[in-house]
Design an enzyme around this catalytic site. Sequence first.
Site, PDB file in Angstrom:
ATOM      1  N   GLY A 266      50.052  32.359  37.142  1.00 32.33           N
ATOM      2  CA  GLY A 266      49.442  33.652  37.427  1.00 32.33           C
ATOM      3  C   GLY A 266      48.504  33.621  38.608  1.00 32.33           C
ATOM      4  N   PRO A 267      47.997  34.829  38.963  1.00 35.77           N
ATOM      5  CA  PRO A 267      47.187  34.932  40.176  1.00 35.77           C
ATOM      6  C   PRO A 267      45.782  34.340  40.030  1.00 35.77           C
ATOM      7  CG  PRO A 267      47.413  37.088  39.136  1.00 35.77           C
ATOM      8  CD  PRO A 267      48.268  36.149  38.350  1.00 35.77           C
ATOM      9  N   CYS A 268      45.317  34.045  38.814  1.00 32.80           N
ATOM     10  CA  CYS A 268      43.918  33.613  38.642  1.00 32.80           C
ATOM     11  C   CYS A 268      43.757  32.194  38.091  1.00 32.80           C
ATOM     12  CB  CYS A 268      43.183  34.578  37.735  1.00 32.80           C
ATOM     13  SG  CYS A 268      43.000  36.193  38.466  1.00 32.80           S
ATOM     14  N   PHE A 269      44.408  31.892  36.953  1.00 32.56           N
ATOM     15  CA  PHE A 269      44.136  30.618  36.268  1.00 32.56           C
ATOM     16  C   PHE A 269      44.261  29.393  37.184  1.00 32.56           C
ATOM     17  CE2 PHE A 269      45.084  32.015  31.607  1.00 32.56           C
ATOM     18  CZ  PHE A 269      43.798  32.477  31.498  1.00 32.56           C
ATOM     19  N   ASP A 272      41.667  29.503  40.232  1.00 37.06           N
ATOM     20  CA  ASP A 272      40.249  29.426  39.876  1.00 37.06           C
ATOM     21  C   ASP A 272      39.887  28.004  39.448  1.00 37.06           C
ATOM     22  OD1 ASP A 272      40.242  32.101  40.393  1.00 37.06           O
ATOM     23  OD2 ASP A 272      39.510  32.746  38.432  1.00 37.06           O
TER      24      ASP A 272
END
Length: 437
Positions: A266-269, A272
């Site tokens: 995904g775009p975050c996990f 980040d």
Amino acid sequence: MRLSVVGLGKLGSPLAAVLSSKGFEVVGADLNPSYVEAINAGRAPVVEPRLQELIDQSKGRLTATTDVQFAVATTDATFVIVPTPTGPDGVFIMDYVLDAAKPIGRAIAGKSGYHLVVLTSTVMPSDTQAKLVPALEKASGKTCGVDFGVCYNPEFIALGSVVYNMLNPDFILIGESDAKAGALLETIYSRSCEKPPVFAHMNFINAELAKISVNSFVTMRISFANQLARICDHLPGSDVDVITNAIGLDTRIGRKYLKGAVSFGGPCFPRDNVAFAKMAANLGTEAPMALATDKMNQDYLDHLASRIERLLPAGGTTGLLGMSYKPDTGVTEASPSIELAKRLLQANGKVVAHDPLALLESKEKLGDKVEWAATAADCAARADVLVILVPWPEYAGLKPGMLKNGGQDVIVLDCWRLLPFDEFSKVCHIELVGKPR
Ligand SMILES: NC(=O)c1ccc[n+]([C@@H]2O[C@H](COP(=O)([O-])OP(=O)(O)OC[C@H]3O[C@@H](n4cnc5c(N)ncnc54)[C@H](O)[C@@H]3O)[C@@H](O)[C@H]2O)c1
């Protein structure tokens, strides 16, 4: 109070819709004219459950423009939700935020009253104070904490449940330039949330570090569960779900994000967590747990790829069910399924794939090297090995009778234990991740 939202993408348009549905006059601003046109025509610019319903409820309180300065000049508080992509060194780039800060600052320059700027985009620790505040002060000629206030207020949402998460947040994190700025933001959320929210007020740096800590910690949990699943694969009689369901009852652990199945994406996990480790390295220290989580996530994908290759007959086709990084979204950014498809293709394998929402995005990434199936049953009928990679509810509706490819039985690898094993094992070879038989 009138509000503006700069950036009407996957997060910005749901936020604009949530705020306007709760009675605020909201002006959205985006450089992308098609998003602006969609909002002004009362249509959702992005796919997200309940977004259209909330836009319908806004009853004319939500408008949009490509003129950021106008949106800010005509409102009292501005949320900034523009991209902060990962740079080549693993840390988030502030270019879009700083571009947006110029018209925001110019609008503040022309205002007689106080204005609140709320940065929602995910940024690296120290960037709000070191980059955003000076950019706003330069463009406005005014002083942060006196003429205008700044809050760093990241969202903790998951695509597919953005609206629900925004209406029902576990807590609201507010890094604030001063108490007035934080208090003003609190009044906005007190009106927009369904239940009185819990607030955590702090300075910018603690809020910035807290934001990436959440995702770094959650990815560590997912990786722990995947590690357990991999051990179970080698331990006859074990069952990863029995174990995670039991240990999740311990209140020190809890049950969320503790399902051994597939690597996180995904775009975050992933980004980040990488940024968390990079930040530590840039500070001259280390984040060994974040590094181990990232390595585990990559290794686990290798492990799944090898397992598929072992099941696959020579020259056979792998059917992949689910291409998005999770159910209820069509987003394929850093999706494990896309990565697995690439690996299988690189090894000269044939791949047929299905996804209820992510077919278009997946085709853009993988093109015609992959065959695209219209339904899950169609995917099964064209595969030698069928892998359930995303737990879309409709995949649980597969029937044993569908698992025939030209008269040959299809082998199934069920990563999420969606299918009834006893029923399927009577008619085909089925393997479950984390539950050896
Ligand atoms: N998508 C997620 O799951 C998620 C979750 C938590 C945090 N975030 C963070 O939120 C931020 C935004 O993410 P997103 O997924 O909504 O991005 P997105 O790419 O879907 O949307 C960003 C929007 O900003 C617009 N934009 C760019 N520069 C602009 C400018 N100068 N003025 C006006 N509009 C501008 C773009 O046209 C685009 O529509 C990022 O920092 C991201 O890390 C995203």
